[in-house]
Motif scaffolding. Structure first.
Motif, PDB file in Angstrom:
ATOM      1  N   ALA A  87       0.411  -0.989   0.097  1.00 35.91           N
ATOM      2  CA  ALA A  87      -0.336   0.048   0.612  1.00 35.91           C
ATOM      3  C   ALA A  87       1.010   1.321  -0.193  1.00 35.91           C
ATOM      4  O   ALA A  87       0.204   2.142  -0.202  1.00 35.91           O
ATOM      5  CB  ALA A  87      -0.749   0.067   0.718  1.00 35.91           C
ATOM      6  N   GLU A 127      -8.662  -3.415  -3.781  1.00 39.17           N
ATOM      7  CA  GLU A 127      -7.705  -1.827  -3.253  1.00 39.17           C
ATOM      8  C   GLU A 127      -8.543  -0.664  -3.698  1.00 39.17           C
ATOM      9  O   GLU A 127      -9.151  -0.452  -3.876  1.00 39.17           O
ATOM     10  CB  GLU A 127      -6.605  -1.510  -4.307  1.00 39.17           C
ATOM     11  N   THR A 182      -3.817   4.694   0.117  1.00 42.16           N
ATOM     12  CA  THR A 182      -4.096   3.431  -0.682  1.00 42.16           C
ATOM     13  C   THR A 182      -4.107   2.237   0.662  1.00 42.16           C
ATOM     14  O   THR A 182      -3.897   2.011   1.730  1.00 42.16           O
ATOM     15  CB  THR A 182      -2.382   2.353  -1.373  1.00 42.16           C
ATOM     16  N   ASP A 184      -4.427  -1.378   0.678  1.00 40.93           N
ATOM     17  CA  ASP A 184      -4.743  -3.109   0.129  1.00 40.93           C
ATOM     18  C   ASP A 184      -5.396  -4.552   1.299  1.00 40.93           C
ATOM     19  O   ASP A 184      -5.010  -4.373   2.173  1.00 40.93           O
ATOM     20  CB  ASP A 184      -3.574  -3.590   0.165  1.00 40.93           C
TER      21      ASP A 184
END
Length: 189
Positions: A87, A127, A182, A184
């Motif tokens: 990420a 994601e 981000t 993940d």
């Protein structure tokens, strides 16, 4: 766009696990009230302070994610070091290539997950990415935007067991101080 705060979000998923479709359908059918699933500041400290240290903001994002899952009757996601690294690298790629995309720098969204050894064999992945400036790049604003978007909410409340979170700050699309987030998600068979 200088002087204005911005917020942009995108979601991607790769359903490899056999149960992913059924769980996602059940999640969508339940149509949760996103506001009800967002933790108050007292439950997840540092979510309202974009100036908090990066580590505190990452903990706040993890706290908000697991609060939402528990509020929807789901187990908390475990931290996965490989997903944290993936990420972080995805957020860095977005800034380095100045490309807000799940395929930033020409790489599939699973590139860093595979590179750090997460997706070997049987696994499912998803994601969420987002970026914002000013207060709109803070933990609470980003998480709220994700929860009010069906695709992002589906990832957060999806059939995953582990999570990695990345945050990088830099210049994106001509906007200095862009905070690139981000999440993940992963599930192993």
């Amino acid at each position: 766009m200088r002087g204005r705060a911005l917020l942009v979000v995108l979601a991607a998923a790769l359903g490899v696990a056999a149960t992913a479709g059924a769980v996602a359908t059940a999640t969508e059918a339940a149509a949760p009230d996103p506001g009800r699933l967002i933790a108050p500041v007292s439950a997840c400290p540092d979510q309202a302070d974009p100036a908090a240290p990066v580590g505190a903001q990452l903990r706040a994002m993890r706290c908000l994610t697991n609060f939402a899952r528990r509020g929807h009757g789901l187990p908390a996601l475990a931290d996965a070091a490989a997903l944290d690294r993936a990420a972080g690298r995805k957020s860095a790629d977005i800034l380095r290539c100045d490309e807000f995309s799940h395929e930033a720098c020409g790489r599939e969204f699973t590139y860093w997950m595979q590179r750090f050894g997460y997706l070997g064999g049987c696994a499912g992945a998803a994601e969420n990415i987002a970026w914002g400036t000013g207060a709109l790049g803070g933990v609470r604003a980003i998480f709220s935007a994700w929860m009010h978007s069906a695709g992002h909410r589906e990832n957060i409340l999806g059939p995953y067991e582990e999570i990695g979170i990345g945050l990088r700050v830099g210049k994106l699309e001509g906007n200095p101080g862009a905070r690139v987030w981000t999440q993940d998600f992963g599930a192993r068979c």
